[in-house]
Design an enzyme around this catalytic site. Structure first.
Site, PDB file in Angstrom:
ATOM      1  N   ASN A  78       4.762  -1.589  -4.963  1.00 32.16           N
ATOM      2  CA  ASN A  78       5.567  -1.651  -3.794  1.00 32.16           C
ATOM      3  C   ASN A  78       4.689  -2.934  -2.787  1.00 32.16           C
ATOM      4  OD1 ASN A  78       6.224   0.940  -3.720  1.00 32.16           O
ATOM      5  ND2 ASN A  78       5.546   2.110  -1.848  1.00 32.16           N
ATOM      6  N   GLY A  80       2.188  -4.799  -3.089  1.00 31.78           N
ATOM      7  CA  GLY A  80       0.436  -4.798  -3.339  1.00 31.78           C
ATOM      8  C   GLY A  80      -0.177  -4.686  -4.421  1.00 31.78           C
ATOM      9  N   GLU A 144      -9.280   6.078   1.513  1.00 28.98           N
ATOM     10  CA  GLU A 144      -9.989   6.967   1.236  1.00 28.98           C
ATOM     11  C   GLU A 144      -9.676   6.757  -0.922  1.00 28.98           C
ATOM     12  OE1 GLU A 144     -10.213  12.075   0.255  1.00 28.98           O
ATOM     13  OE2 GLU A 144      -8.645  10.895   1.274  1.00 28.98           O
ATOM     14  N   ASP A 190       9.242   7.676  -0.070  1.00 27.43           N
ATOM     15  CA  ASP A 190       8.624   6.656  -0.727  1.00 27.43           C
ATOM     16  C   ASP A 190       7.913   8.006  -2.292  1.00 27.43           C
ATOM     17  OD1 ASP A 190       9.661   4.578  -2.673  1.00 27.43           O
ATOM     18  OD2 ASP A 190       6.962   3.619  -2.215  1.00 27.43           O
ATOM     19  N   PRO A 193       5.517  10.169  -8.745  1.00 24.79           N
ATOM     20  CA  PRO A 193       4.644  10.638  -9.413  1.00 24.79           C
ATOM     21  C   PRO A 193       2.903   9.399  -9.013  1.00 24.79           C
ATOM     22  CG  PRO A 193       5.729  10.704 -10.997  1.00 24.79           C
ATOM     23  CD  PRO A 193       6.870  10.617  -9.557  1.00 24.79           C
ATOM     24  N   GLY A 210       6.002   5.796   4.293  1.00 26.20           N
ATOM     25  CA  GLY A 210       6.714   5.544   5.902  1.00 26.20           C
ATOM     26  C   GLY A 210       6.046   5.092   6.938  1.00 26.20           C
TER      27      GLY A 210
END
Length: 393
Positions: A78, A80, A144, A190, A193, A210
């Site tokens: 995604n 990143g 987290e 989005d 899994p 999102g």
């Protein structure tokens, strides 16, 4: 059994009265937060865990690049990269997602501003948020740390995920999506899994939803991989709603149950290899897909057919029958639940309220499943000293 009145949430202000990540009047914020949390139907364990997270979060203060020490890379995707990091001032271990974006300062500031909504997303089914900031051409989102990783990583180790475990996953995803919709008017956009995270305490949480329209727009070009989980109506560019998230959840459940992305559907031979027995049902009756001329035969899991090009795949989702679970290896309730998620017309597809009272969810809710124990033995994690039964589910 009637739900007992929840005990008030106890949040202790940070010792120095400092604000959470730069917000003022910490005590007023805490009162508002306590009120919001009391509206959620939490059991004792969930309540204590949220209290502990929010109390820890108050000690964090403003996040800065210099305050982090990299421990390891957790994954990429995604647009990143996610690192496991230590936040030196607080001693907390976090997950830090870095998104590199070539954007103007005004856009950057808007993204950081929009991400602040995540401070208000406090639920046992949503990954906790510590803060977001910009430095050196990168947006950092600090969350987290979930020590079990994402379900796509768990699936690689497990091969297939058992139906009882997927029952607990389904409950958490529905409750997470319901929380986002009802409390924040947010769609996930989005579900897949890799955006369902788990930990050794047995918690199952959604991440990467999102919340920032500007971030979605700025990263539009990097969403190619995600399209394979998009609903037919979304792929066709028509209006879509939270019903689109339900399609993505159904597709993800089939993938985790059979052990591979379910389009094109496995043929009879592949199903026999997967489950070690002859499997009945429509999924077994799919004719073999002809090989594209000039394309070499390549292995696709246990499937000897070549992988589809992205345009073939998207065309298949829009124009061919939806995937389904093979019968004979899964319960009728689970098969029906998935079928109701994967109806191509969003108006006919089950909604969150209908799914929450589905027989599969009711059965899964009543089942005693040691999710934490299963996860830890599957991926080789040490279980905490107080094992939990599918915590919060």
């Amino acid at each position: 059994m009637p739900k007992k009145k929840p005990t008030p949430i106890q949040l202790n202000p940070a010792p120095d009265g400092s604000a959470v990540n730069g917000t003022s009047s910490a005590e007023t914020n805490l009162e508002a937060l306590q009120k919001k949390l009391e509206e959620l139907e939490l059991d004792e364990q969930q309540r204590k865990r949220l209290e502990a997270f929010l109390t820890q979060k108050q000690k964090v203060g403003e996040l800065k690049d210099d305050d982090f020490e990299k421990i390891s890379e957790l994954g990429a995707g995604n647009g990143g990269v996610v690192f496991k990091v230590s936040h030196k001032p607080s001693g907390l271990v976090m997950a830090r997602k870095l998104i590199h974006l070539e954007i103007k300062p005004a856009i950057r500031n808007q993204i950081i501003r929009e991400l602040q909504v995540l401070h208000e997303c406090n639920s046992p089914y949503i990954v906790g948020f510590y803060g977001a900031f910009y430095s050196d051409g990168e947006i950092s989102i600090c969350m987290e740390h979930m020590d079990g990783g994402s379900l796509d990583q768990v699936l690689k180790k497990a091969g297939r995920i058992p139906e009882q475990i997927l029952g607990k996953v389904s409950i958490a995803v529905i409750k997470g999506l319901t929380y986002l919709r009802e409390k924040h008017k947010i769609m996930h956009r989005d579900v897949k899994p890799s955006n369902i995270l788990v930990n050794s305490r047995g918690e199952i949480k959604l991440c990467d939803f999102g919340v920032s329209g500007q971030l979605i727009d700025s990263m539009a070009n990097s969403f190619v991989g995600t399209r394979s989980y998009m609903s037919p109506e979304r792929l066709q560019g028509t209006h879509y709603s939270v019903q689109s998230d339900i399609w993505s959840m159904g597709l993800s459940l089939v993938e985790m149950a059979v052990g591979r992305y379910p389009i094109p559907p496995p043929d009879a031979k592949e199903l026999e290899l997967m489950f070690g027995c002859q499997v009945e049902g429509d999924a077994a009756e799919t004719p073999p897909r002809p090989r594209t001329p000039g394309r070499p035969l390549s292995s696709y899991g246990m499937d000897s057919r070549p992988p589809m090009a992205i345009f073939e795949l998207l065309d298949y989702i829009v124009n061919e029958p939806p995937p389904k679970l093979p019968s004979g290896v899964f319960s009728l309730e689970f098969q029906d639940f998935v079928n109701k998620c994967l109806i191509k017309n969003p108006a006919e597809r089950a909604d969150l309220k209908q799914l929450m009272v589905h027989a599969f969810i009711k059965r899964s809710d009543a089942e005693e499943v040691d999710f934490a124990g299963w996860l830890c033995s599957t991926i080789g994690l040490n279980q905490p000293s107080t094992p939990t039964h599918a915590a919060g589910v």
